[in-house]
Write an enzyme that holds these catalytic residues in place. Structure first.
Site: not given
Ligand SMILES: *Cc1c(COP(=O)(O)O)cnc(C)c1O
Length: 357
Positions: A33, A129, A253, A301
Site C-alpha cells: 500500500k 480502529r 535557519y 526545503m
C-alpha cells in the site's frame, strides 16, 4: 542534474519477503500500500510476483494500478470497499476484499455479483480502529456464507502493539480472536511485520508483512530477527558546497546550530521537500565519503548541512547517504521523533532508481 535520488534494491526486497515466509512458515501477502511505502508499488510487485502469494493495498485505486501494470497475483484490499459500487470492480478484477464493518456486510447481501468473491473478515480484537465486534463476528461469518456470494473467507485481525516486545497486549488480542472464531473453520491471518519478527508463537496461516519487506525494523530496540533484514532504499545525494567557519558562528535557519570549534560545513542537496524529516535535529547520523558524520542546524526545503570537520577527505561532490545500508532509516526516524514508515512514505521529488531486477 541534482544528485538527490533513492536507490531501490529489489534483491533486498526479495530477501526480506523470503525471510517473512521463513520466520512465519506461512503464506505471505506483501503489503505494498501507499506506493509500497514510497518504494514504488508497481516495480516492487513486479520484482516479487514470481514468488509472492499475493499483495495487499489500501484501496481499489491502488489495486487497479497494479492490475493495469499486469500484476495477476491475488490482491487484498485492506479496507475493503469504501462504497458498494466498487463491488463490481472487485469482481471484474478478481480482488480480495476485507470486510471490517457491518455496513459492508449489508452491501454484499444487497449486491448482485456475477462471480463469487474472497472475503477477509476482520475482527476488532482490541485495537478499536476497524473490525467487527466479537459479539457480531460469528453471525457475520454465517451471514456471509448464507449469501452464496462468497467463495472463501479468511479470518483476520490486526495488532495495535506488536512492536512492544515487553507488552502482553498482542497475546490478549489473540485470546479475543480465538474466542470469537470458535467453531468457524477458515484460514486465519494475524501477523504484521512486528508479529512476524517478534512473536513466533502467534498462529497465522497468512502473514501480512509491510515495513519489514523494505528492510526496516518496526522495533525501537535491537531485535535478533530484525537484524537479518536488508535495507531496500538508499537515499543519497552529494555535497554541493563547503565552507570553513570559526567557532561561534551560526548555521542555517534560526541559527539552531552554533559552531563550538572551527567547523567545516558541507551543504547537501537534500531537504524536507524530498521527504527528509525537517524535525531531524543536529546529531542525526549521515554517511559522507564512507564515514559517519552528522546533521547540523535546521533542515531546509532543498538543502541540509552536515559536519565535515572530522572527515577531511570529504569535500565538494562527496557522496552522502541520508539513510540506507549504513545509516538506518529507523535511526533517522527515532531522531526525528517519528517512525520509518512515515520517513519512507514522505519521500517525494527524488527519482527512484532500481537495481536487482
Ligand atoms: C499496513 C498493514 C499491514 C502491514 O503492517 P507492517 O507493520 O508494515 O508490517 C498489515 N496489516 C494491515 C491490516 C495493515 O493495514
Amino acid at each position: 542534474m541534482r544528485p538527490a535520488r533513492a536507490l531501490i534494491d529489489l534483491q533486498a526486497l526479495r530477501h526480506n519477503y523470503q525471510l517473512a515466509r521463513e520466520l512465519s512458515g506461512a503464506k505471505a501477502l506483501a503489503v505494498i500500500k501507499a506506493d509500497a511505502y514510497g518504494h514504488g508499488a508497481v516495480r516492487c510487485a513486479q520484482a516479487l510476483q514470481a514468488e509472492a502469494d499475493g499483495f495487499a493495498v489500501a484501496c481499489i485505486e491502488e489495486a487497479l494500478a497494479l492490475r493495469e501494470a499486469g500484476i495477476r497475483a491475488p490482491i487484498l484490499l485492506l479496507e475493503g470497499f469504501f462504497e458498494a459500487s466498487e463491488l463490481a470492480l472487485i469482481v471484474q478484477h478478481d480482488l480480495w476484499c476485507v470486510v471490517h464493518s457491518l455496513w459492508q456486510l449489508d452491501a454484499i447481501e444487497k449486491a448482485s455479483l456475477s462471480k463469487q468473491i474472497t472475503v477477509w473478515l476482520k475482527l476488532d480484537s482490541g485495537m478499536h480502529r476497524v473490525g467487527l465486534h466479537p459479539k457480531d463476528y460469528p453471525s457475520a461469518y454465517q451471514r456471509l456464507q448464507a449469501t452464496g456470494k462468497v467463495a472463501r473467507i479468511v479470518l483476520m485481525s490486526h495488532f495495535a502493539r506488536a512492536d512492544e516486545l515487553d507488552s502482553n497486549a498482542s497475546n490478549d488480542q489473540v485470546a479475543v480472536f480465538q474466542a470469537a472464531r470458535q467453531g468457524l473453520s477458515a484460514e486465519i491471518s494475524l501477523r504484521n511485520s512486528p508479529a512476524v519478527l517478534g512473536w513466533p508463537q502467534i498462529p497465522s496461516d497468512w502473514v501480512r508483512p509491510g515495513i519489514m519487506l523494505y528492510g526496516s525494523t518496526p522495533f525501537e530496540v535491537p531485535q535478533a530477527e530484525a537484524q537479518r533484514l536488508q535495507p531496500v532504499m538508499t537515499l543519497e545525494s552529494k555535497v554541493i558546497s563547503v565552507r570553513e567557519l570559526p567557532a561561534g558562528e551560526p548555521v542555517g535557519y534560526g541559527a539552531r546550530f552554533i559552531s563550538q570549534r572551527p567547523t567545516r560545513v558541507g551543504v547537501v542537496a537534500m531537504g524536507y521537500a524530498d521527504g527528509y524529516p525537517r524535525l531531524a535535529p543536529t546529531g542525526t547520523p549521515v554517511m559522507v565519503a564512507g564515514k559517519r558524520s552528522q546533521l547540523i542546524g535546521r533542515v531546509s526545503m532543498d538543502m541540509l548541512c552536515i559536519d565535515l570537520t572530522d572527515v577531511p577527505e570529504a569535500g565538494l561532490g562527496s557522496p552522502v547517504e541520508l539513510w540506507g545500508k549504513n545509516v538506518l532509516a529507523s535511526d533517522v526516524a527515532i531522531q526525528a521523533g517519528t517512525i520509518p514508515y512515515q520517513i519512507f512514505c514522505n519521500l517525494r521529488r527524488v527519482p527512484l532508481v532500481y537495481s536487482g531486477d
